[in-house]
Design an enzyme around this catalytic site. Structure first.
Site, short mmCIF file in Angstrom:
data_model
loop_
_atom_site.label_atom_id
_atom_site.label_comp_id
_atom_site.label_asym_id
_atom_site.label_seq_id
_atom_site.Cartn_x
_atom_site.Cartn_y
_atom_site.Cartn_z
N HIS A 271 -7.10 6.26 9.60
CA HIS A 271 -6.29 5.26 9.05
C HIS A 271 -5.05 5.28 9.70
O HIS A 271 -4.60 6.38 10.23
CB HIS A 271 -6.22 5.83 7.72
CG HIS A 271 -5.70 4.82 6.73
ND1 HIS A 271 -4.16 4.63 6.76
CD2 HIS A 271 -5.98 3.96 5.94
CE1 HIS A 271 -4.05 3.81 5.74
NE2 HIS A 271 -5.02 3.21 5.37
N ASP B 62 -6.30 14.70 6.62
CA ASP B 62 -6.05 13.47 5.62
C ASP B 62 -7.26 13.46 4.70
O ASP B 62 -8.42 13.06 4.68
CB ASP B 62 -6.37 12.09 6.51
CG ASP B 62 -6.02 10.85 5.75
OD1 ASP B 62 -6.26 10.96 4.55
OD2 ASP B 62 -5.91 9.85 6.17
N GLN C 178 -9.53 10.26 1.43
CA GLN C 178 -11.01 9.44 0.91
C GLN C 178 -11.84 11.06 0.54
O GLN C 178 -13.09 10.58 0.28
CB GLN C 178 -11.56 8.79 1.92
CG GLN C 178 -10.73 7.53 2.00
CD GLN C 178 -10.80 6.67 0.95
OE1 GLN C 178 -11.34 6.50 0.25
NE2 GLN C 178 -9.87 5.39 1.00
N LYS D 238 -6.08 6.96 -5.78
CA LYS D 238 -7.47 6.96 -5.17
C LYS D 238 -8.39 7.88 -6.19
O LYS D 238 -9.62 8.02 -5.69
CB LYS D 238 -7.69 7.19 -3.85
CG LYS D 238 -7.07 6.25 -2.90
CD LYS D 238 -7.30 6.35 -1.56
CE LYS D 238 -6.37 5.67 -0.47
NZ LYS D 238 -6.41 4.28 -0.48
N CYS E 104 -6.65 -1.08 7.82
CA CYS E 104 -5.55 -0.03 8.50
C CYS E 104 -6.25 0.70 9.22
O CYS E 104 -5.92 2.02 9.29
CB CYS E 104 -4.99 0.53 7.13
SG CYS E 104 -4.11 -0.56 6.00
N1 7TS Z 1 -5.96 7.83 5.00
C1 7TS Z 1 -7.23 7.31 4.54
C2 7TS Z 1 -8.35 7.64 4.94
C3 7TS Z 1 -6.95 6.05 3.64
O1 7TS Z 1 -8.25 5.48 3.41
C4 7TS Z 1 -5.69 5.69 2.90
C5 7TS Z 1 -5.70 4.51 2.33
C6 7TS Z 1 -4.49 6.32 3.51
C7 7TS Z 1 -4.54 7.30 4.29
C8 7TS Z 1 -3.37 6.00 3.09
O2 7TS Z 1 -3.09 6.29 1.56
P1 7TS Z 1 -1.99 5.91 0.79
O3 7TS Z 1 -2.23 6.17 -0.62
O4 7TS Z 1 -0.83 6.79 1.33
O5 7TS Z 1 -1.73 4.27 1.07
N2 7TS Z 1 -6.59 3.49 2.29
C9 7TS Z 1 -6.84 2.48 1.78
C10 7TS Z 1 -7.95 1.66 1.96
O6 7TS Z 1 -8.93 1.87 2.52
N3 7TS Z 1 -7.79 0.39 1.44
O7 7TS Z 1 -6.60 0.23 0.87
C11 7TS Z 1 -5.85 1.48 1.21
#
Ligand code: 7TS
Length: 408
Positions: A121, A198, A201, A224, A364
């Site tokens: 990501h 990371d 997920q 999440k 992303c």
């Molecule tokens: N890493 C992964 C693997 C992600 O899926 C996401 C967000 C992030 C980092 C960033 O997380 P945040 O909470 O700091 O924004 N992924 C997604 C998605 O798949 N659709 O919207 C956000």
């Protein structure tokens, strides 16, 4: 199939109708829905305990501080960590930026390498690109096998002594592929590099114990995993957190302040400048309570089953391409697909007419899209509240889309 449908009544939003249809929420990889217990915990804080933390000697301030620090303990315990190893951040993105600026800036030098994978990501790429600009470090990539899992067979070529950081995802938010955590953590150790996982997920979907992961840092987001937006966590090995400089300065994070210099509060407080997101931290604590009560093993089993069912049902549909491993032991529950040459945004719009929420776009992960030579995918992603009938509705709606776009 592990039947968790009784839990659905805990999620008020699942009673909504969208375009005259019951909401079918298949976008939990973007953000999950929230149970009453999380909403109530945050509401209760504002109604009954609202005060700033770590300051006043009055009763409300003490109660608010106990709730805030209590949540830190709950979230830490959820990943097998100690509370003083757990920094509250704004989310995964902020956590990785803290590592990049707080650790990377002080440790990287010209010619150092940051090893990442092509399935990351942007949150686990762009901070490293920024820090490379300041330090002269350089990104190197692992690419993918045919099933879109990370290809570790080229590690020997890229794993040199100048690799200082290995940063990788526990699960791709696009393909659902699980990251080779053990292999990459060990690879990092073997060359004296630090490893950054990371977990955006990963942590929401599977039991995680930092003692088993073997990484130096882990980042994840509350929103999440049933919690609120605006909060997440950075876990680090104690010695790594000690080595890390604060990225933000201000109140709360200091020990002493003189005219020209300051000293820092102990970890984790040295990384939490200013008034923290107190209600959100309390909501995060309520979210891990909820997940603990259901059981992460149960949640993981449920997701494996619903993912297997989804892969089976989607495979029936002519012209549909799935991007990601077919083997459910190699993947999580984010399922990306394309339908013929119909643009994924059109797919998402048609599904929305039937009340089905999926995400369409590059998710992303533009370097991954370029690698796959596609501009975008549609993505259905699942969590503990999803049921197989929702997969059936998705499939039915996709057949409708086929007709509408003249695919025969
Ligand atoms: N890493 C992964 C693997 C992600 O899926 C996401 C967000 C992030 C980092 C960033 O997380 P945040 O909470 O700091 O924004 N992924 C997604 C998605 O798949 N659709 O919207 C956000």
């Amino acid at each position: 199939m592990t039947d968790l449908r009784a839990l659905r009544s805990d999620f008020p939003i699942l009673d909504r109708e969208i375009n005259g249809h019951p909401l079918i929420y298949l976008d939990s990889a973007a953000t999950t829905q929230k149970p009453d217990s999380v909403l109530d915990a945050m509401d209760e804080y504002y109604r009954l305990y609202n005060a700033n933390v770590h300051r006043g000697a009055h009763t409300l301030a003490t109660e608010a501080t106990e709730l805030y620090e209590g949540s830190r303990s709950k979230v830490a315990r959820f990943i097998g960590a100690e509370p003083d190893q757990l920094v509250f951040t704004r989310g995964t993105t902020t956590a990785i930026n803290y590592i990049a600026y707080g650790w990377g800036l002080n440790h990287l030098k010209e010619g150092d390498k940051i090893l990442v994978t092509i399935m990351e990501h942007h949150a686990n790429l762009v901070p490293w690109q920024l820090i490379s600009r300041y330090t002269g470090a350089e990104l190197v990539y692992l690419e993918l096998n045919d099933d879109l899992t990370v290809d570790t067979s080229t590690l020997d070529q890229v794993l040199t002594d100048d690799v200082a950081i290995v940063a990788f995802s526990g699960m791709s938010n696009v393909t659902g592929a699980l990251g080779p955590i053990d292999v990459l953590a060990e690879a990092a150790r073997s060359v004296g590099a630090i490893s950054v996982l990371d977990g955006a997920q990963l942590v929401p979907h599977t039991p995680v114990d930092v003692a088993d992961l073997g990484v130096d840092f882990l980042a994840f987001s509350a929103h999440k995993m049933l919690g609120p937006t605006g909060i997440g966590a950075l876990w680090g090995k104690p010695e790594r957190l000690e080595e890390m400089e604060p990225t933000e300065g201000g109140g709360e994070m200091i020990n002493t302040v003189e005219r020209n210099e300051s000293t820092w509060a102990p970890v984790p407080h040295k990384f939490e400048a200013g008034t923290p997101p107190i209600a959100e931290a309390i909501g995060f604590g309520a979210a891990v309570d909820y997940l603990d009560a259901v059981g992460m093993d149960t949640i993981a089993a449920h997701e494996r089953e619903i993912t297997a069912y989804t892969l089976d049902r989607l495979s029936e549909i002519p012209d549909l391409t799935i991007y990601g491993p077919r083997d459910v032991t190699l993947r999580g529950s984010a399922v990306s697909f394309e339908l013929g040459d119909v643009h994924p945004h059109d797919i998402a719009t048609i599904l929305d007419q039937d009340g089905i929420a999926v995400r369409a776009g590059h998710h992303c992960a533009r370097p991954l899209m370029k690698y796959l030579k596609i501009p975008a995918t549609a993505r259905a992603s699942f969590y503990l509240y999803n049921v197989p009938e929702e997969v059936d509705a998705l499939v039915e709606s996709l057949y409708k889309a086929r007709k509408l776009f003249g695919l025969t």
